[in-house]
Scaffold this motif. Structure first.
Motif, PDB file in Angstrom:
ATOM      1  N   ARG A 108       0.838  -1.200   0.000  1.00  0.00           N
ATOM      2  CA  ARG A 108       0.000   0.000   0.000  1.00  0.00           C
ATOM      3  C   ARG A 108       0.877   1.256   0.000  1.00  0.00           C
ATOM      4  NH1 ARG A 108      -5.285  -0.034   1.356  1.00  0.00           N
ATOM      5  NH2 ARG A 108      -5.004   1.923   2.497  1.00  0.00           N
ATOM      6  N   HIS A 109       1.995   1.204   0.699  1.00  0.00           N
ATOM      7  CA  HIS A 109       2.913   2.350   0.740  1.00  0.00           C
ATOM      8  C   HIS A 109       3.559   2.578  -0.633  1.00  0.00           C
ATOM      9  CE1 HIS A 109       5.624   5.277   2.453  1.00  0.00           C
ATOM     10  NE2 HIS A 109       6.672   4.602   2.025  1.00  0.00           N
ATOM     11  N   ILE A 110       3.934   1.507  -1.312  1.00  0.00           N
ATOM     12  CA  ILE A 110       4.510   1.634  -2.657  1.00  0.00           C
ATOM     13  C   ILE A 110       3.516   2.322  -3.595  1.00  0.00           C
ATOM     14  CG2 ILE A 110       5.236   0.328  -4.701  1.00  0.00           C
ATOM     15  CD1 ILE A 110       6.476  -1.735  -2.783  1.00  0.00           C
ATOM     16  N   ILE A 111       2.253   1.914  -3.510  1.00  0.00           N
ATOM     17  CA  ILE A 111       1.221   2.514  -4.361  1.00  0.00           C
ATOM     18  C   ILE A 111       1.073   4.002  -4.059  1.00  0.00           C
ATOM     19  CG2 ILE A 111      -1.279   2.553  -4.789  1.00  0.00           C
ATOM     20  CD1 ILE A 111      -1.199  -0.526  -4.403  1.00  0.00           C
ATOM     21  N   GLN A 112       0.988   4.351  -2.782  1.00  0.00           N
ATOM     22  CA  GLN A 112       0.804   5.748  -2.410  1.00  0.00           C
ATOM     23  C   GLN A 112       1.984   6.609  -2.854  1.00  0.00           C
ATOM     24  OE1 GLN A 112       0.220   5.064   1.752  1.00  0.00           O
ATOM     25  NE2 GLN A 112      -1.988   4.834   1.579  1.00  0.00           N
ATOM     26  N   LYS A 113       3.201   6.110  -2.671  1.00  0.00           N
ATOM     27  CA  LYS A 113       4.385   6.874  -3.067  1.00  0.00           C
ATOM     28  C   LYS A 113       4.496   6.984  -4.589  1.00  0.00           C
ATOM     29  CE  LYS A 113       5.928   8.217   0.811  1.00  0.00           C
ATOM     30  NZ  LYS A 113       5.904   9.679   1.114  1.00  0.00           N
ATOM     31  N   SER A 114       4.102   5.943  -5.305  1.00  0.00           N
ATOM     32  CA  SER A 114       4.133   5.998  -6.773  1.00  0.00           C
ATOM     33  C   SER A 114       3.159   7.050  -7.282  1.00  0.00           C
ATOM     34  CB  SER A 114       3.779   4.629  -7.359  1.00  0.00           C
ATOM     35  OG  SER A 114       4.714   3.648  -6.968  1.00  0.00           O
ATOM     36  N   TYR A 115       1.995   7.134  -6.663  1.00  0.00           N
ATOM     37  CA  TYR A 115       1.005   8.132  -7.076  1.00  0.00           C
ATOM     38  C   TYR A 115       1.462   9.541  -6.701  1.00  0.00           C
ATOM     39  CZ  TYR A 115      -3.336  10.763  -7.368  1.00  0.00           C
ATOM     40  OH  TYR A 115      -4.276  11.714  -7.675  1.00  0.00           O
ATOM     41  N   GLU A 116       2.065   9.696  -5.522  1.00  0.00           N
ATOM     42  CA  GLU A 116       2.567  11.009  -5.121  1.00  0.00           C
ATOM     43  C   GLU A 116       3.654  11.492  -6.080  1.00  0.00           C
ATOM     44  OE1 GLU A 116       3.878  10.858  -1.081  1.00  0.00           O
ATOM     45  OE2 GLU A 116       1.893  10.295  -0.304  1.00  0.00           O
TER      46      GLU A 116
END
Length: 642
Positions: A108-116
């Motif tokens: 979930r953190h990878i997804i959030q950072k990729s979107y940011e």
């Protein structure tokens, strides 16, 4: 600004690596994380493979990983200290005091950072699903998270390790997933979509069977699954793939005819699965793909006749290849999709009906009498009565007005009355911990939330190390901000489910850990032989889980223990649940007599927890916090190893 790209601070991602077999990186959690990085085209993280045995041949990775990502191989001794206390995968921010651990949290953190990093890629954020909750619930309370995050990857790993000479033993978890894919889909707007599907079926002359008849018909289920997999015109596929292309949503349908609008909900056709969680491609599909690919690879190679038992899983596997960028991302991770023959029928072999296995014992106990009073009387007849230990220092309090502002819960977003009660709760827990702690001790604040307990302890005990463990990211970020304001250097922050923390510690503390979370904290402390100070909450959420059964397991009576008979010999599961439900009846708005019964039920439930810990070598007290008005849930369970 649309499509803003940022340059976030580089973070370190640590992944286990033990071996590579037939194109598969073990453990599968590592394969899954690498696949997500490839799918998101994420270059934010510096990736480390951590050797879990002495001399695995890491050079084989070159054959299955693309060369567009630099990956370093290190030993476990080279991990940052905070990561050495966690299960991998784990992500660490600089400085090394904030760690995220466990597969679901890290993904979930990878997804959030990729979107940011690139907010134009909304399809990345869509992986988190409706309300951004995909795989957010911890595995202990969510059977679905547990199946996807833990049991399926582990079951497939064990399946891959089996000798080819042995007869095939299909993992029961794969059978569960196949069954899950056959269940009707529930989405937030399913009534609207089901009416559209009904209209579509009537327009084409394909009248659906009534729901009950369809559920009973195996042939109809297979036929519906086949039609869904093969027909590019099905409503579900249109809805699903509209989110995966430039088309934001389906064109608005015209007003439904009167006979469609008036159709009863029970007469509407169910929605079929397109992806694992329903209609939309989510993080769950990312997690399952490496697992199911390697499972199917072995099945096709060794006993292809078994494929006919999994038509829905095979359809899902073929459909997921149509998702943009999935094939490219998979090939970069050494996953080359299989060609599966069209499955026209399923095997006559029957899978075990897992739905018939009940987790609740004695549902029809003829001796059961409802309500708390008969249950309490039954315990009293066996010598088990409400009994609190005296409070060691009921008038003790921290000097809140002399403490820095960031230490006080008044700095949080809460009313002054609530902040005062929170201070009173902290007085109770902090007093007990301060009197137990020694210089150099490690203290863990489980389910720490915004860090009210942990930050006070870190400030009051500068010679001790304090570790905050919390599943909710925003709460932990707020705690980190308060800690930075205070300049604390003896504190770590770990976003993870508590079972992913593997470090040693001396004292475990938890303020208002909900339901079985209190039992998880106590169990974690007992395994480490650490003292514990817990304040339970949400008794009504207590239930049997994969790790705990209630009342606590039957144990032998110790001579001279003064505890005539254990709970499990006296109460059924259902009777214990009655106590738990009424233990939540302590709100200040309730009549005094009802609150008294609730307090007594709280005590009995906690005494069961206390006696179970005593049988494992602990001295345990159940204490009522002072003043009792500090919280409706005002019990403390204090345990010290003997």
């Amino acid at each position: 600004m649309k499509g803003t790209k940022r340059s976030p601070t580089e973070q370190s991602l640590y992944l286990d690596f033990c071996q590579q077999t037939e194109g598969c990186i073990f453990p599968l959690h590592t394969s899954i994380a690498l696949f997500l990085l490839s799918y998101c085209d994420c270059k934010i993280f510096k990736v480390y493979l951590v050797l879990t045995k002495e001399n695995p041949d890491s050079s084989l990775l070159r054959d299955i990983l693309s060369q567009d990502r630099e990956i370093q191989v290190i030993s476990r001794q080279e991990l940052p200290p905070i990561v050495q206390n966690c299960c991998l995968p784990a992500v660490v921010e600089q400085p090394d005091v904030f760690c995220r651990a466990g597969l679901a949290v890290v993904l979930r953190h990878i997804i959030q950072k990729s979107y940011e990093a690139d907010s134009s890629r909304k399809e990345i954020l869509e992986l988190l699903g409706f309300k951004k909750t995909c795989l957010k619930a911890c595995a202990e309370v969510s059977q679905w998270t547990r199946l996807c995050e833990l049991t399926i990857p582990l079951a497939v790993e064990n399946f891959l390790r089996e000798s080819p000479d042995k007869p095939p033993a299909i993992p029961v978890e794969i059978v569960q997933l196949e069954r899950k894919l056959s269940e009707p889909v529930r989405v937030h707007n399913d009534d609207k979509l089901r009416r559209q599907k009904l209209r579509q079926q009537k327009a084409t002359g394909a009248e659906p069977l009534p729901g009950k008849e369809k559920a009973k018909s195996k042939i109809c289920t297979q036929q519906a699954s086949k039609e869904l997999a093969c027909s590019s015109k099905s409503l579900e596929l249109k809805v699903a793939f509209s989110k995966l292309t430039v088309q934001e949503e389906l064109p608005t349908a015209s007003r439904e005819p009167s006979h469609i609008r008036k159709a009863k909900a029970t007469d509407l056709p169910p929605l079929e699965h397109v992806f694992a969680e329903g209609l939309y491609f989510t993080l769950t599909d990312i997690v399952l793909l490496p697992c199911i690919h390697h499972f199917l690879m072995i099945v096709c190679k060794r006993f292809s006749e078994k494929l006919t038992e999994f038509p829905l899983l095979a359809s899902w596997y073929q459909r997921i290849q149509e998702v943009p960028r999935v094939k490219t991302a998979a090939s970069k991770c050494g996953i080359h999709f299989l060609y599966l023959p069209e499955l026209l029928s399923t095997s006559d072999e029957q899978h075990p009906d897992l739905s018939e296995v009940t987790a609740v014992e004695e549902l029809n106990d003829p001796s059961f009498i409802g309500g708390p009073r008969p249950t309490m009387t039954k315990l009293m007849e066996k010598g088990i009565e409400v009994m609190f230990s005296p409070h060691p220092s009921p008038a003790w309090t921290l000097d809140w007005y002399r403490l820095p502002a960031a230490v006080s819960p008044r700095e949080g977003k809460m009313s002054s009355d609530r902040a005062l009660r929170k201070q009173q709760q902290l007085n109770n827990l902090v007093y007990v911990v301060i009197n137990q702690a020694k210089p150099g001790d490690r203290i863990v604040d489980f389910c720490s939330g915004g860090g009210h307990v942990g930050i006070v302890l870190a400030h009051m005990l500068p010679s001790c190390q304090v570790i905050l463990i919390e599943n909710k990211e925003l709460s932990l970020i707020r705690a980190k901000k308060r800690s930075d304001e205070l300049g604390l250097t003896n504190i770590w922050f770990i976003q993870a489910n508590m079972e992913y923390f593997t470090g040693m510690f001396n004292i475990g503390v938890a303020l208002h850990a909900c339901g079985v979370a209190t039992d998880m904290v106590i169990e974690h402390c007992i395994k480490t032989r650490a003292s514990f100070v817990t304040c339970p909450c949400c008794y009504g959420f207590i239930q049997n889980t994969s790790k705990f059964n209630f009342p606590k397991r039957e144990q032998r009576r110790q001579a001279g223990s003064g505890w005539p008979e254990q709970f499990k010999k006296t109460l059924s599961y259902k009777e214990h649940m009655i106590l738990c439900r009424f233990a939540d009846q302590t709100a200040v708005q309730l009549p005094p007599q009802r609150r008294l019964i609730g307090k007594q039920c709280m005590c009995l439930v906690d005494l069961d927890r206390a006696r179970a810990a005593e049988e494992r070598g602990y001295s345990v007290q159940v204490i009522s916090m002072e003043p009792e008005s500090c919280s409706p849930k005002n019990n403390m369970i204090v345990g010290v190893p003997t």
